[in-house]
Enzyme design. Structure first.
Site, PDB file in Angstrom:
ATOM      1  CG  ASP A  71       1.617   7.402  -0.452  1.00  0.00           C
ATOM      2  OD1 ASP A  71       1.737   8.311   0.209  1.00  0.00           O
ATOM      3  OD2 ASP A  71       1.083   6.545  -0.433  1.00  0.00           O
ATOM      4  CB  ILE A  72       4.719   3.563   1.501  1.00  0.00           C
ATOM      5  CG1 ILE A  72       6.396   4.105   1.578  1.00  0.00           C
ATOM      6  CG2 ILE A  72       4.828   2.055   1.856  1.00  0.00           C
ATOM      7  CD1 ILE A  72       7.051   3.899   2.936  1.00  0.00           C
ATOM      8  CD  GLU A 107       1.567   7.304   4.349  1.00  0.00           C
ATOM      9  OE1 GLU A 107       0.543   6.906   4.111  1.00  0.00           O
ATOM     10  OE2 GLU A 107       1.811   7.818   5.299  1.00  0.00           O
TER      11      GLU A 107
END
Length: 294
Positions: free
Chosen positions: A177-178, A220
């Site tokens: 996950d960004i 994301e």
């Protein structure tokens, strides 16, 4: 084989010829290269199967009667590997009776042409095959990042879990996950956010193995399926991805980090997904830019 880096319309399609007849193989190669295709060849089924894994063709022209490993066996082996789900297979055979054609199509061939063949007809059928691949790939590829999508993930993970159970083979997944991605969109706009997503996807493609499957999960978040990989092996891959992102510079957005949760299959898929989700949550709770095992 699926090229997740770009659409076929922007690259030269690859064709692999698998035929033990040198004259036919050479003639095919010359005609296909004149037509503008990228061509490789193999003189028997076993060599052809190995070349397919390296060359990653879009179309395979496959002779049926060959030594070592015949065309039917090669076709079945290809169709059992999801990495070749979207390869267009044309059987080329001296056998022209209906039963042989039906058998070839039943085991996974997309088309069946009898020898002697008409070169112009073969080229036309290849063009039809390539057009059909475009449609098939649109169904399993995320249009932005060119990674696989959730639909394809469900196909692959079910197969890998079944294989893990049957053969007692290790299987792991990681979810990436960004960090603070909303801030990227709010600060620079969604167009820059999309570029960041593409650049993250490129890092994933470049740093996982051919046997792994990279997926855009949504927003994301990204998932990587890691066959034949235990928890220690998945930690190595997770840390490699985290480090590559941290040390990269992203278009206009500057520095980006990611949090990664990873876990190995134990009892059932629901438990695997719960553990990897919890691991990602813990990575974020611990300050982000970390990897955590589930």
């Amino acid at each position: 084989m699926l090229n997740t880096n770009s659409h076929m319309s922007t690259v030269i399609p690859k064709i692999l010829i698998i035929d033990d007849d040198t004259v036919i193989r050479t003639s095919l190669r010359i005609n296909l290269q004149k037509a503008g295709y990228d061509v490789d060849e193999a003189e028997n089924g076993k060599i052809g199967l190995n070349k397919a894994k390296v060359f990653q063709p879009d179309v395979i022209i496959l002779d049926v009667m060959m030594p070592v490993m015949n065309g039917n066996e090669v076709c079945q082996a290809l169709r059992q590997d999801l990495k070749f789900l979207d390869v267009f297979i044309i059987m080329l055979s001296g056998k022209s009776n209906a039963e042989d054609k039906i058998h070839g199509l039943d085991i996974g061939a997309d088309d069946y042409i009898s020898k002697p063949y008409n070169p112009k007809e073969l080229l036309a059928r290849i063009r039809v095959g390539i057009r059909s691949l475009e449609a098939k790939r649109l169904a399993i590829i995320d249009s932005l990042t060119k990674l696989y999508n959730r639909y394809y993930f469900n196909i692959v993970i079910n197969q890998e879990i079944a294989r893990s159970k049957r053969y007692k083979i290790d299987l792991s997944i990681l979810i990436l996950d960004i960090d603070h991605f909303k801030k990227v969109n709010d600060t620079y706009g969604h167009a820059i956010g999309d570029i960041v997503l593409v650049e993250i996807a490129d890092i994933i493609k470049e740093n996982i193995r051919n046997t792994d499957t990279g997926v855009r999960w949504g927003g994301e978040e990204f998932i990587v399926i890691l066959p034949s990989t235990d928890i220690e092996g998945s930690a190595i891959i997770a840390e490699k991805l985290r480090s590559k992102v941290e040390t990269s510079s992203f278009s206009k957005a500057g520095k980006i980090t990611v949090s990664i949760g990873y876990a190995s299959f134990k009892n059932n898929e629901d438990d695997l997904f719960r553990r990897v989700d919890r691991a990602l949550y813990k990575a974020k709770e611990a300050g982000r830019n970390k990897i955590v095992a589930g």
